[in-house]
Scaffold this motif. Structure first.
Motif, short mmCIF file in Angstrom:
data_model
loop_
_atom_site.label_atom_id
_atom_site.label_comp_id
_atom_site.label_asym_id
_atom_site.label_seq_id
_atom_site.Cartn_x
_atom_site.Cartn_y
_atom_site.Cartn_z
N LEU A 92 -20.66 -0.76 35.39
CA LEU A 92 -20.79 -0.60 36.84
C LEU A 92 -20.39 0.81 37.27
N THR A 93 -21.12 1.36 38.23
CA THR A 93 -20.69 2.58 38.90
C THR A 93 -19.68 2.20 39.96
N LEU B 52 -16.92 -6.53 43.72
CA LEU B 52 -15.67 -7.03 44.28
C LEU B 52 -15.88 -7.80 45.57
N THR B 53 -16.87 -7.39 46.34
CA THR B 53 -17.23 -8.14 47.55
C THR B 53 -17.65 -9.56 47.18
N MET B 54 -18.50 -9.66 46.14
CA MET B 54 -18.98 -10.97 45.73
C MET B 54 -17.88 -11.80 45.06
N VAL B 55 -17.04 -11.15 44.27
CA VAL B 55 -15.94 -11.85 43.62
C VAL B 55 -14.99 -12.41 44.68
N ASP C 267 -25.60 -11.36 41.83
CA ASP C 267 -25.20 -12.13 40.65
C ASP C 267 -24.96 -11.20 39.46
N TYR C 268 -25.84 -10.25 39.26
CA TYR C 268 -25.73 -9.36 38.11
C TYR C 268 -24.44 -8.54 38.16
N VAL C 269 -24.17 -7.91 39.29
CA VAL C 269 -22.98 -7.06 39.34
C VAL C 269 -21.70 -7.89 39.22
N LYS C 270 -21.73 -9.11 39.75
CA LYS C 270 -20.55 -9.97 39.66
C LYS C 270 -20.30 -10.39 38.20
N VAL C 271 -21.36 -10.71 37.48
CA VAL C 271 -21.20 -11.11 36.08
C VAL C 271 -20.73 -9.93 35.23
N ILE C 272 -21.26 -8.75 35.50
CA ILE C 272 -20.82 -7.56 34.75
C ILE C 272 -19.34 -7.31 34.98
N TYR C 273 -18.92 -7.40 36.25
CA TYR C 273 -17.50 -7.19 36.56
C TYR C 273 -16.64 -8.27 35.91
N SER C 274 -17.02 -9.52 36.03
CA SER C 274 -16.20 -10.62 35.52
C SER C 274 -16.05 -10.56 34.01
N PHE C 275 -17.09 -10.09 33.32
CA PHE C 275 -17.03 -10.01 31.86
C PHE C 275 -15.95 -9.03 31.41
N THR C 276 -15.78 -7.96 32.14
CA THR C 276 -14.84 -6.91 31.74
C THR C 276 -13.49 -6.99 32.46
N GLU C 277 -13.32 -7.97 33.32
CA GLU C 277 -12.11 -8.02 34.14
C GLU C 277 -10.85 -8.24 33.30
N TRP C 278 -10.93 -9.07 32.28
CA TRP C 278 -9.75 -9.42 31.50
C TRP C 278 -9.79 -8.85 30.09
N GLN C 279 -10.73 -7.96 29.81
CA GLN C 279 -10.77 -7.29 28.53
C GLN C 279 -11.57 -6.00 28.68
#
Length: 236
Positions: free
Chosen positions: A66-67, A75-78, A11-23
């Motif tokens: 994210l590293t 990306l796997t979780m997304v 959940d944590y890595v997915k939220v970190i990725y999603s927050f920065t995906e479009w900005q």
């Protein structure tokens, strides 16, 4: 044998990725706590754990990034989440405002084999019901060349290519107004004194003007009718 990451880590890595995906602005610990609905102290503990596992880079009082390993897991979780959302809408008749929470529950329970069978069943879609791109199994992500509606000048024409799914009530409102993916839009003008953006929705005889408040304009992404090249990322 390497153990699977916990659902909390996923959940944590997915939220970190999603927050920065479009900005481009990275997420902070306090923003992470807000989006996950947990205490700041819980986030601090988990971020330390993620850093120890090589999934994030973080300095005290700094942003959380994210590293490469963290991005691959995210990306796997997304991919899982967005394929599940697509399945729920297209195969089970869910509306687009209902699927996020269901997919959140299911994404931790399904196997990689199930996910790939699901992708095959759906015809390997490249976006979910809200327009977010679905990563390929190798981590390739293609974002459409789109801008937030609120950033566009009068006279701009295009089609809605992404709608933020953060607010289910907003999604229900947009659906009632027939503002969905691929809807044609024409930016007419901004009303004076900080008023809403006036946008023509649809085309031909069915087109109508619609006042778009900033809260909604910042949640809609528009792709210009002028062809552009998309932005493609791949993580090994």
């Amino acid at each position: 044998m390497k153990s699977q990451p916990s659902s909390s880590i996923e959940d944590y890595v997915k939220v970190i990725y999603s927050f920065t995906e479009w900005q481009d602005k990275p997420i902070t610990s306090s923003q992470l706590a807000l989006r996950l609905g947990v205490a700041n102290s819980s986030v601090s503990e988990m971020v330390r754990k993620l850093k120890d596992q090589g999934l994030v880079d973080h300095q005290p009082y700094g942003a959380v990034r994210l590293t490469d390993a963290g991005t691959r897991l995210a990306l796997t979780m997304v991919r899982r989440h967005r394929l599940l959302e697509t399945f729920l809408v297209h195969e089970l008749g869910y509306s687009w405002d209902e699927v996020h929470d269901e997919a959140e529950q299911l994404e931790h329970a399904v196997s990689d084999t199930f996910v790939e069978r699901l992708a095959e069943k759906l015809g390997h879609p490249d976006r979910d019901p809200h327009g977010d791109p679905i990563p390929t199994p190798t981590g390739r992500v293609e974002h459409p060349p789109a801008l937030r509606l609120g950033e566009l000048d009068p006279g701009h024409e295009g089609r809605i290519t992404r709608i933020s799914d953060d607010d289910p009530e907003m999604l229900r409102y947009l659906a009632r107004e027939h503002i969905v993916l691929d809807t044609a839009v024409h930016v007419v003008r901004r009303k004076p004194f900080g008023g809403p953006l006036v946008v023509r929705i649809g085309a031909g005889s069915g087109a109508h003007d619609f006042d778009v408040p900033d809260s909604i304009a910042s949640s809609l992404w528009v792709r210009s009718d002028t062809p552009h090249e998309g932005c493609t990322l791949e993580h090994a």
